[in-house]
Design an enzyme around this catalytic site. Structure first.
Site, PDB file in Angstrom:
ATOM      1  N   LYS A  87      27.806 -68.776 -16.169  1.00 24.19           N
ATOM      2  CA  LYS A  87      27.399 -67.363 -16.175  1.00 24.19           C
ATOM      3  C   LYS A  87      27.540 -66.665 -14.818  1.00 24.19           C
ATOM      4  CE  LYS A  87      22.506 -67.675 -14.883  1.00 24.19           C
ATOM      5  NZ  LYS A  87      21.106 -67.764 -15.264  1.00 24.19           N
ATOM      6  N   HIS A 144      19.573 -75.516  -3.120  1.00 24.91           N
ATOM      7  CA  HIS A 144      19.916 -74.371  -3.963  1.00 24.91           C
ATOM      8  C   HIS A 144      20.483 -73.304  -3.034  1.00 24.91           C
ATOM      9  CE1 HIS A 144      19.314 -71.017  -6.781  1.00 24.91           C
ATOM     10  NE2 HIS A 144      19.157 -71.932  -7.734  1.00 24.91           N
ATOM     11  N   LYS A 161      14.604 -79.882 -12.106  1.00 27.44           N
ATOM     12  CA  LYS A 161      14.222 -79.207 -10.862  1.00 27.44           C
ATOM     13  C   LYS A 161      13.410 -77.958 -11.121  1.00 27.44           C
ATOM     14  CE  LYS A 161      17.375 -76.360  -8.916  1.00 27.44           C
ATOM     15  NZ  LYS A 161      17.070 -75.107  -9.576  1.00 27.44           N
ATOM     16  N   ASP A 215      12.704 -74.027 -10.536  1.00 23.52           N
ATOM     17  CA  ASP A 215      13.623 -72.915 -10.320  1.00 23.52           C
ATOM     18  C   ASP A 215      13.381 -72.342  -8.928  1.00 23.52           C
ATOM     19  OD1 ASP A 215      15.691 -71.209 -11.060  1.00 23.52           O
ATOM     20  OD2 ASP A 215      14.967 -71.145 -13.118  1.00 23.52           O
ATOM     21  N   GLU A 216      14.329 -71.534  -8.471  1.00 18.54           N
ATOM     22  CA  GLU A 216      14.293 -71.107  -7.070  1.00 18.54           C
ATOM     23  C   GLU A 216      13.134 -70.170  -6.741  1.00 18.54           C
ATOM     24  OE1 GLU A 216      16.713 -70.362  -9.218  1.00 18.54           O
ATOM     25  OE2 GLU A 216      16.551 -68.191  -9.448  1.00 18.54           O
ATOM     26  N   LYS A 246      12.649 -74.028 -17.436  1.00 16.71           N
ATOM     27  CA  LYS A 246      12.630 -72.610 -17.827  1.00 16.71           C
ATOM     28  C   LYS A 246      11.450 -72.382 -18.752  1.00 16.71           C
ATOM     29  CE  LYS A 246      16.595 -71.564 -15.821  1.00 16.71           C
ATOM     30  NZ  LYS A 246      16.901 -70.522 -14.874  1.00 16.71           N
TER      31      LYS A 246
END
Ligand code: CAP
Ligand code: MG
Length: 412
Positions: free
Chosen positions: A311, A270, A179, A181-182, A153
């Site tokens: 979340k 993912h 990993k 992020d998408e 992030k």
């Protein structure tokens, strides 16, 4: 034609059984008959071209109807194996079991809840190359301990150098996985090859300095005809794991990577966009079905949610079903790592392990990089939270002797 075969005992091995939840003003028998017709040999009207022979051989059969509410039913439809075809593979299978029915005007909503594939259909697929045990071996990670990962992030914006630094810090903190992020693939601010090369160096450095092994999943989600090529570029640059978004890229994308013989790396799957299919409890396709198809296609790990603790929207019992779809015995298809991600942080680790068990990958992006001591401290706090949970010690108690955990639970 009448597709109702209620009470008939079918030879299980010759059919693929699907369970649909249907909401409709039609009598349930009529709705079920229309689904079976539309998805196999019929259409909205009788045709002069459908012979008795074709109907008998290829017509789907409605094997059970259960009323579960006002105008709502659970319907089971059995599709003869011959309705499916190996060349068409998962795209063709989906057009049968999850095709036009979603748009039928007479159904207010319809959801494919589950699919039971016959042994013959499962035998068309190789499944994961590594699976849970294969990845454990690669990482030399002990049995009974979850994999603990992070998502770099911010989602986008870090340079290759800063991304690699993130991974290095995460490794020194004790994480087994990290990993992309998408939304990151090969943007200008973080070109794929340079990123992968620097991450590979960071992972080597972690191993040299501490002996600790790590995988980083590089996102290679792209168009069908390019995915192997993009993955090749990543692997050549040093990627030790690939990542693919199953809904946006397709099962075929996973399969192309899993069945490429020269690739010797696991695939992290993912599921971005899945909630468009899975979130409405009365319409769409369940995560259980997506999990089964991803496993057949060859994913080694798949996001299944956080069993209601994180979340993202999710229900513990539904996430459990998807987890079972990944890990239960399934002929020769290896078990897949259930990945639990989305809003995770150290305080949520114990409740998650309580529901999901230790054979999972726990992942935290914000829950690692938001730590007051930075990524290394955040990673260490996650590891400490897992250790505490496995030893049956509360985070509060464990935090008394573990600074990183103490700071984490102060913040979250
Ligand atoms: C988590 C994550 C994952 C979600 C996806 C994110 O980051 O990277 O994509 O877990 O949801 O972008 O939200 P945080 P799911 O740890 O910072 O929340 O796993 O349910 O498919
Ligand atoms: Mg993400």
């Amino acid at each position: 034609m009448n597709y109702l075969a209620l009470g008939e005992q079918l030879e299980k091995e010759k059919y693929v059984f699907c369970k649909y939840r249907v909401v409709t003003d039609l009598p349930l028998e009529k709705a079920a008959n229309e689904i079976a017709a539309e998805q196999s040999t019929g259409t909205w009207t009788a045709t002069t071209t459908l012979t008795e022979d074709i109907f008998k051989k290829l017509g789907a059969k409605v094997t059970s109807i259960e009323k579960v509410g006002d105008g709502e039913g659970l319907i089971e439809v059995a599709y003869p194996n011959e309705d499916l075809c190996r060349v068409g593979d998962i795209p063709q299978i989906l057009s049968v079991i999850a095709g036009n029915l979603f748009g039928l005007e007479e159904l207010k909503s319809v959801r494919l809840e589950d699919v039971i594939f016959s042994k013959e259909i499962v035998s068309w697929f190789k499944g994961p190359k590594f699976g849970i045990e294969g990845v454990r071996k690669l990482l030399k990670h002990p049995q009974g301990k979850p994999f603990i990962g992070t998502i770099v992030k911010p989602k986008i914006g870090l340079s290759p150098k800063d991304t690699a630094k993130y991974v290095y810090e995460a490794g020194l903190g004790g994480l087994t996985n990290s990993k992309d992020d998408e939304t990151l693939v090969d943007q200008k601010f973080c070109p794929l090859e340079e990123r992968v090369r620097l991450i590979a160096e960071a992972i080597d450095k972690v191993k040299d300095e501490t002996g600790h092994r790590m995988l980083h999943a590089t996102n290679v989600s792209t168009r069908a005809d390019k995915i192997v090529e993009v993955a090749e570029r990543a692997i050549k640059a040093g990627a030790n794991q690939l990542m693919v978004d199953v809904i946006t890229t397709s099962y075929a994308g996973i399969q192309a990577l899993a069945e490429e013989k020269s690739f010797k790396v696991p695939i992290h799957v993912h599921r971005t966009t899945h909630a468009a299919l899975t979130r409405n409890p009365k319409h769409g396709i369940s995560m259980t079905v997506i999990a089964k198809l991803s496993r057949l296609a060859g994913g080694d790990g798949l996001h299944v949610g956080t069993f209601g603790v994180g979340k993202m929207h999710g229900k513990p019992e539904k996430d459990k079903e998807a987890q079972h779809a990944l890990i239960d015995d399934w002929y020769k298809i290896k078990p897949v790592i259930p990945v639990c991600s989305g809003g995770m942080h150290p305080r949520l680790v114990e409740p998650l392990i309580k529901i999901a068990g230790p054979d999972i990958q726990i992942q935290a992006g914000g829950g690692v990089s938001g730590h007051p001591m930075g990524v290394r401290g955040g990673a260490a706090a996650m590891v400490q939270a897992v250790d505490a949970a496995l030893q049956g010690i509360s985070v509060e108690e464990y935090a008394k002797t573990h600074k990183e955990l103490e700071l984490a639970i102060k913040k979250w």
